[in-house]
Each structure stands twice: as structure tokens, then as C-alpha cells.
Motif scaffolding. Sequence first.
Motif, PDB file in Angstrom:
ATOM      1  N   HIS A  79      -0.903  -1.014  -4.439  1.00  0.00           N
ATOM      2  CA  HIS A  79      -2.134  -0.221  -4.413  1.00  0.00           C
ATOM      3  C   HIS A  79      -1.705   1.158  -3.909  1.00  0.00           C
ATOM      4  O   HIS A  79      -1.173   1.277  -2.800  1.00  0.00           O
ATOM      5  CB  HIS A  79      -3.177  -0.818  -3.474  1.00  0.00           C
ATOM      6  CG  HIS A  79      -3.551  -2.225  -3.814  1.00  0.00           C
ATOM      7  ND1 HIS A  79      -4.299  -2.550  -4.921  1.00  0.00           N
ATOM      8  CD2 HIS A  79      -3.263  -3.409  -3.201  1.00  0.00           C
ATOM      9  CE1 HIS A  79      -4.476  -3.859  -4.958  1.00  0.00           C
ATOM     10  NE2 HIS A  79      -3.834  -4.403  -3.929  1.00  0.00           N
ATOM     11  N   VAL A  80      -1.903   2.186  -4.708  1.00  0.00           N
ATOM     12  CA  VAL A  80      -1.541   3.553  -4.318  1.00  0.00           C
ATOM     13  C   VAL A  80      -2.586   4.052  -3.327  1.00  0.00           C
ATOM     14  O   VAL A  80      -3.791   3.873  -3.530  1.00  0.00           O
ATOM     15  CB  VAL A  80      -1.479   4.475  -5.557  1.00  0.00           C
ATOM     16  CG1 VAL A  80      -1.163   5.913  -5.138  1.00  0.00           C
ATOM     17  CG2 VAL A  80      -0.436   3.958  -6.556  1.00  0.00           C
ATOM     18  N   ILE A  81      -2.112   4.663  -2.236  1.00  0.00           N
ATOM     19  CA  ILE A  81      -3.024   5.197  -1.211  1.00  0.00           C
ATOM     20  C   ILE A  81      -2.730   6.673  -0.956  1.00  0.00           C
ATOM     21  O   ILE A  81      -1.642   7.164  -1.241  1.00  0.00           O
ATOM     22  CB  ILE A  81      -2.950   4.391   0.103  1.00  0.00           C
ATOM     23  CG1 ILE A  81      -1.537   4.367   0.686  1.00  0.00           C
ATOM     24  CG2 ILE A  81      -3.488   2.973  -0.120  1.00  0.00           C
ATOM     25  CD1 ILE A  81      -1.445   3.702   2.060  1.00  0.00           C
ATOM     26  N   ASP A  82      -3.720   7.352  -0.384  1.00  0.00           N
ATOM     27  CA  ASP A  82      -3.638   8.813  -0.213  1.00  0.00           C
ATOM     28  C   ASP A  82      -3.226   9.269   1.184  1.00  0.00           C
ATOM     29  O   ASP A  82      -3.172  10.472   1.442  1.00  0.00           O
ATOM     30  CB  ASP A  82      -4.965   9.462  -0.607  1.00  0.00           C
ATOM     31  CG  ASP A  82      -6.129   9.046   0.287  1.00  0.00           C
ATOM     32  OD1 ASP A  82      -5.959   8.149   1.146  1.00  0.00           O
ATOM     33  OD2 ASP A  82      -7.233   9.615   0.103  1.00  0.00           O
ATOM     34  N   LYS A  83      -2.939   8.343   2.087  1.00  0.00           N
ATOM     35  CA  LYS A  83      -2.495   8.695   3.443  1.00  0.00           C
ATOM     36  C   LYS A  83      -1.421   7.722   3.883  1.00  0.00           C
ATOM     37  O   LYS A  83      -1.362   6.591   3.410  1.00  0.00           O
ATOM     38  CB  LYS A  83      -3.650   8.600   4.452  1.00  0.00           C
ATOM     39  CG  LYS A  83      -4.819   9.521   4.205  1.00  0.00           C
ATOM     40  CD  LYS A  83      -4.538  10.921   4.692  1.00  0.00           C
ATOM     41  CE  LYS A  83      -5.742  11.804   4.663  1.00  0.00           C
ATOM     42  NZ  LYS A  83      -6.067  12.470   3.463  1.00  0.00           N
TER      43      LYS A  83
ATOM     44  N   PHE B 264       0.891  -1.154   0.000  1.00  0.00           N
ATOM     45  CA  PHE B 264       0.000   0.000   0.000  1.00  0.00           C
ATOM     46  C   PHE B 264       0.935   1.211   0.000  1.00  0.00           C
ATOM     47  O   PHE B 264       1.558   1.525   1.023  1.00  0.00           O
ATOM     48  CB  PHE B 264      -0.927  -0.030   1.217  1.00  0.00           C
ATOM     49  CG  PHE B 264      -1.867  -1.211   1.189  1.00  0.00           C
ATOM     50  CD1 PHE B 264      -2.948  -1.235   0.330  1.00  0.00           C
ATOM     51  CD2 PHE B 264      -1.635  -2.312   1.999  1.00  0.00           C
ATOM     52  CE1 PHE B 264      -3.807  -2.332   0.291  1.00  0.00           C
ATOM     53  CE2 PHE B 264      -2.483  -3.411   1.973  1.00  0.00           C
ATOM     54  CZ  PHE B 264      -3.570  -3.425   1.110  1.00  0.00           C
ATOM     55  N   ALA B 265       1.064   1.853  -1.157  1.00  0.00           N
ATOM     56  CA  ALA B 265       2.096   2.866  -1.386  1.00  0.00           C
ATOM     57  C   ALA B 265       1.568   4.288  -1.240  1.00  0.00           C
ATOM     58  O   ALA B 265       0.877   4.792  -2.126  1.00  0.00           O
ATOM     59  CB  ALA B 265       2.692   2.670  -2.776  1.00  0.00           C
ATOM     60  N   PRO B 266       1.941   4.959  -0.134  1.00  0.00           N
ATOM     61  CA  PRO B 266       1.526   6.360   0.035  1.00  0.00           C
ATOM     62  C   PRO B 266       2.251   7.274  -0.958  1.00  0.00           C
ATOM     63  O   PRO B 266       3.428   7.083  -1.255  1.00  0.00           O
ATOM     64  CB  PRO B 266       1.955   6.708   1.464  1.00  0.00           C
ATOM     65  CG  PRO B 266       2.444   5.452   2.085  1.00  0.00           C
ATOM     66  CD  PRO B 266       2.707   4.472   1.001  1.00  0.00           C
ATOM     67  N   THR B 267       1.531   8.264  -1.426  1.00  0.00           N
ATOM     68  CA  THR B 267       2.098   9.248  -2.347  1.00  0.00           C
ATOM     69  C   THR B 267       2.920  10.287  -1.588  1.00  0.00           C
ATOM     70  O   THR B 267       2.870  10.365  -0.354  1.00  0.00           O
ATOM     71  CB  THR B 267       0.977   9.976  -3.103  1.00  0.00           C
ATOM     72  OG1 THR B 267       0.156  10.654  -2.136  1.00  0.00           O
ATOM     73  CG2 THR B 267       0.138   9.022  -3.952  1.00  0.00           C
ATOM     74  N   ASN B 268       3.625  11.112  -2.350  1.00  0.00           N
ATOM     75  CA  ASN B 268       4.365  12.231  -1.742  1.00  0.00           C
ATOM     76  C   ASN B 268       3.408  13.136  -0.955  1.00  0.00           C
ATOM     77  O   ASN B 268       3.748  13.607   0.134  1.00  0.00           O
ATOM     78  CB  ASN B 268       5.071  13.050  -2.820  1.00  0.00           C
ATOM     79  CG  ASN B 268       6.180  12.285  -3.492  1.00  0.00           C
ATOM     80  OD1 ASN B 268       6.669  11.272  -2.988  1.00  0.00           O
ATOM     81  ND2 ASN B 268       6.586  12.748  -4.666  1.00  0.00           N
ATOM     82  N   ALA B 269       2.214  13.368  -1.513  1.00  0.00           N
ATOM     83  CA  ALA B 269       1.231  14.224  -0.829  1.00  0.00           C
ATOM     84  C   ALA B 269       0.809  13.605   0.507  1.00  0.00           C
ATOM     85  O   ALA B 269       0.574  14.324   1.479  1.00  0.00           O
ATOM     86  CB  ALA B 269       0.011  14.448  -1.722  1.00  0.00           C
TER      87      ALA B 269
END
Length: 187
Positions: free
Chosen positions: A178-182, A78-83
Motif C-alpha cells: 500500500h503506497v503511503i504519503d508519509k 506500507f511503502a512511503p514515496t520519495n516525497a
Amino acid sequence: MASIQTTRKIASFGLAVVMSAASVAAMADVMVGGAPMLASKDIIDNAVNSKDHTTLVAAVKAAGLVDTLKGPGPFTVFAPTNAAFAALPAGTVDTLLKPESKPALTKVLTYHVVAGKWDAAAIAKMIKDGNGMASIKTVSGGTLVAKSNAGKVMLTDEMGGTATVTIADVYQSNGVIHVIDKVLLPK
């Protein structure tokens, strides 16, 4: 002259070949951070090309997890973005990237990794089989709780924070991302 049965077999075979090629093409065509994520590459070789995951890559390097995530796996990340990293309290990322913080950084990063290849369909099945909720054991030994909300997978961490899967099923040679936002946080 070919029989109808032979013609149907040939047509079925042709359709199977086209669908298989389409499946492979679909896996290879996923774009993350402006770069194609190729199913023939491992998790690290793909992640380094994503402009949205430079902080994650730097953290993986600082924690000494590159060789592990280049290994055979399979892994679900589960890969958090830079944001997502930027949304942490000021100074958190800088502190975690210091050499003396390596154990804490490793715990946070391995909290985002699950042993095995769990694509969106498998996670959805776990949620359905769990009557709307699934507990997922991470490599760090912690637990994530997965739920579905409006067709999106939501992950709740041990601190009560929630991340949404924004891009699912980014297939890798050694697993799936899976890209995640947090950023998910263990206890």
C-alpha cells in the motif's frame, strides 16, 4: 440441442473465467512510479522499478532487508514515496543511511511491514470490526492505528504522525504493498 440448464452452466462458467481473467489483469495493471507492478514478482523486484520509491529501495538495501522482503512472506508493506522521505527534517535520510545508523533504519523500515497479506478489504474489515479503528502490530513490534476517512485508509504512528494510503492493493507474489504519503515513525 443443449438444455437450458446446460446452457446456463456454460454461461456461468464463461462468466467465471472472464471475471477471473479480469481480476488477474487488474492486479497486474497497477502502475506505481511509472512502472507496472506485477503480481508475479516479489516486493523487491517490483519496488526497484518504481521511480517513486528509489529512497525506500536504497534504505531497504542499506538496512540489509532485501533478502527478507524477497522471501516467501507474506508481507504487507506500507511503502512511503520519495516525497514522503523528502518531507522528513533535513539530514534525516542521510543520517539513517549511514552504516552506524543501521539499527535505527531497520526499526523505521520494519515499522512499515506487517506479517501477513492484508489487502484494503481486510484492513477495512478490521477498522469496521474495531468500531472505526484498528491496531496493527508491525514487524518491528510497534503499533499502527488504522482509521478510515472519506474512503481512504489513514495510519497513525506512535509519534502521532498520520499517513494516507494513496494507492492500495498493489499485489505481489509474496504479499501486498500500500503506497503511503508519509514516513511512519516508531517510538
